[in-house]
Design an enzyme around this catalytic site. Structure first.
Site, PDB file in Angstrom:
ATOM      1  N   HIS A   1       0.941  -1.153  -0.212  1.00  0.00           N
ATOM      2  CA  HIS A   1      -0.023   0.074  -0.098  1.00  0.00           C
ATOM      3  C   HIS A   1       0.894   1.179  -0.071  1.00  0.00           C
ATOM      4  O   HIS A   1       0.637   2.289  -0.658  1.00  0.00           O
ATOM      5  CB  HIS A   1      -1.116  -0.084   1.292  1.00  0.00           C
ATOM      6  CG  HIS A   1      -1.666   1.172   1.542  1.00  0.00           C
ATOM      7  ND1 HIS A   1      -3.025   1.416   0.962  1.00  0.00           N
ATOM      8  CD2 HIS A   1      -1.264   2.489   1.851  1.00  0.00           C
ATOM      9  CE1 HIS A   1      -3.429   2.563   1.466  1.00  0.00           C
ATOM     10  NE2 HIS A   1      -2.449   3.209   2.016  1.00  0.00           N
ATOM     11  N   GLU A   2       1.823   1.265   0.911  1.00  0.00           N
ATOM     12  CA  GLU A   2       2.749   2.437   0.968  1.00  0.00           C
ATOM     13  C   GLU A   2       3.665   2.575  -0.317  1.00  0.00           C
ATOM     14  O   GLU A   2       3.883   3.573  -0.773  1.00  0.00           O
ATOM     15  CB  GLU A   2       3.576   2.480   2.276  1.00  0.00           C
ATOM     16  CG  GLU A   2       2.875   2.270   3.595  1.00  0.00           C
ATOM     17  CD  GLU A   2       1.900   3.461   3.833  1.00  0.00           C
ATOM     18  OE1 GLU A   2       2.210   4.407   3.233  1.00  0.00           O
ATOM     19  OE2 GLU A   2       0.931   3.075   4.307  1.00  0.00           O
TER      20      GLU A   2
ATOM     21  N   HIS B   1       1.581   4.386  -2.684  1.00  0.00           N
ATOM     22  CA  HIS B   1       1.362   5.709  -2.592  1.00  0.00           C
ATOM     23  C   HIS B   1       2.703   6.351  -3.404  1.00  0.00           C
ATOM     24  O   HIS B   1       2.565   7.665  -4.152  1.00  0.00           O
ATOM     25  CB  HIS B   1       1.502   6.105  -1.075  1.00  0.00           C
ATOM     26  CG  HIS B   1       0.379   6.312  -0.466  1.00  0.00           C
ATOM     27  ND1 HIS B   1      -0.898   6.861  -1.120  1.00  0.00           N
ATOM     28  CD2 HIS B   1      -0.112   5.541   0.720  1.00  0.00           C
ATOM     29  CE1 HIS B   1      -1.885   6.512  -0.403  1.00  0.00           C
ATOM     30  NE2 HIS B   1      -1.526   6.014   0.768  1.00  0.00           N
TER      31      HIS B   1
ATOM     32  N   GLU C   1      -6.494   6.583  -1.249  1.00  0.00           N
ATOM     33  CA  GLU C   1      -6.330   5.514  -0.556  1.00  0.00           C
ATOM     34  C   GLU C   1      -6.999   4.256  -1.353  1.00  0.00           C
ATOM     35  O   GLU C   1      -6.386   3.127  -1.021  1.00  0.00           O
ATOM     36  CB  GLU C   1      -7.052   5.736   0.814  1.00  0.00           C
ATOM     37  CG  GLU C   1      -6.352   6.622   1.655  1.00  0.00           C
ATOM     38  CD  GLU C   1      -5.053   6.209   1.991  1.00  0.00           C
ATOM     39  OE1 GLU C   1      -4.580   5.064   2.478  1.00  0.00           O
ATOM     40  OE2 GLU C   1      -4.003   7.171   1.845  1.00  0.00           O
TER      41      GLU C   1
END
Length: 287
Positions: free
Chosen positions: A140-141, A144, A218
């Site tokens: 997930h990071e 980003h 997100e």
């Protein structure tokens, strides 16, 4: 990158067009308006760009994150290897990997560009998540970073800052003139009070816009985590967050880039509700 720059240019154009329309309706001098726009842009973007450039330094200072240079245990080795593998899959440079001391389950990514980023995880995450769940959070990071979310948010915040500065002064000037009957263009003390109040009000609306975009990011980052680690792992990570979710202790400037959000009112949330994120992943086609 093209989409991000295109969005930035279109948003700026919209701000300029709207400012011109407001200026024409309110009878503001075009020369004065041009100067105001330049000054507002300098201040509006200046703070955002400086914050972006200092984001890694401030994140480390704000959380006490310690960058892993030489792994001291199997967990740190696993963290480095997992981030390296995911960064390669995402086509970005290897980020710095750090651990910070906090009881909450959380992680964040920050940095001025996608090839010079920082990914940090909390000790609470390491103690309370399985490797599969932690792998999904790291994905997930990394998403980003790969999506350029830090840069995009800085550009958006710069546009919003500029808009707030300009609109507060244009509307403030009209209100001040109407209240005082002043026709010579001079500004009294009341004008500055009015502008201050308007900046607070318009700033709230600007924050709502920024947080709406943050929530949209997100969902994309969750999809990225599902791509890099697997959909079921990403769902399991969010389910774990839901069970252990508490108030984030991340500093304000990086809270929007954490895996877990705050408990503010919905319009000011940087993250969508976990139920919505889980539902979006369940309905996705990512394996």
């Amino acid at each position: 990158m093209f989409t991000r720059i295109g969005l930035f240019l279109l948003t700026n154009l919209a701000v300029l067009v709207l400012a011109s329309v407001v200026m024409s309706i309110l009878g503001v001098n075009s020369t004065q308006m041009s100067g105001l726009l330049v000054i507002a842009a300098i201040f509006g973007f200046g703070g955002s760009i400086i914050s972006l450039l200092l984001s890694k330094f401030m994140a480390k200072r704000g959380t006490g994150a310690v960058v892993i240079t030489q792994p001291r245990n199997p967990t740190e080795r696993w963290l480095l290897d997992t981030v390296a593998r995911q960064a390669k899959a995402a086509g970005i440079g290897m980020p710095e990997v750090a651990v910070y001391d906090a009881p909450e389950i959380n992680a964040f990514a920050t940095g001025a560009n996608r090839n010079n980023a920082l990914v940090a995880v909390s000790t609470g995450l390491l103690h309370n998540m399985s490797e599969d769940e932690a792998e999904a959070v790291l994905g997930h990071e990394i998403a980003h970073v790969a999506n350029g979310d830090m840069i995009t948010m800085a550009l958006l915040q710069g546009v919003l800052n500029t808009f707030v500065i300009v609109l507060a002064r244009v509307v403030g000037g009209v209100i001040d003139s109407a209240l005082s009957g002043n026709r010579d263009g001079g500004r009294g003390f009341a004008y500055y009070i009015i502008v201050f109040v308007l900046e607070m009000v318009f700033g709230l609306f600007a924050t709502m816009i920024a947080m709406w975009f943050s929530r949209h990011r997100e969902f994309r980052a969750d999809a990225g985590g599902a791509q890099f680690a697997g959909r079921q792992k990403m769902i399991a990570a969010l389910e774990r967050l839901k069970l252990n979710h508490g108030q984030s202790t991340l500093p304000n400037q990086i809270a929007a880039f954490g895996i877990a959000g705050s408990t503010a009112k919905k319009l000011f949330l940087s993250h969508p509700p976990l139920e919505e994120r889980i539902a979006a992943l369940r309905s996705s086609t990512v394996a």
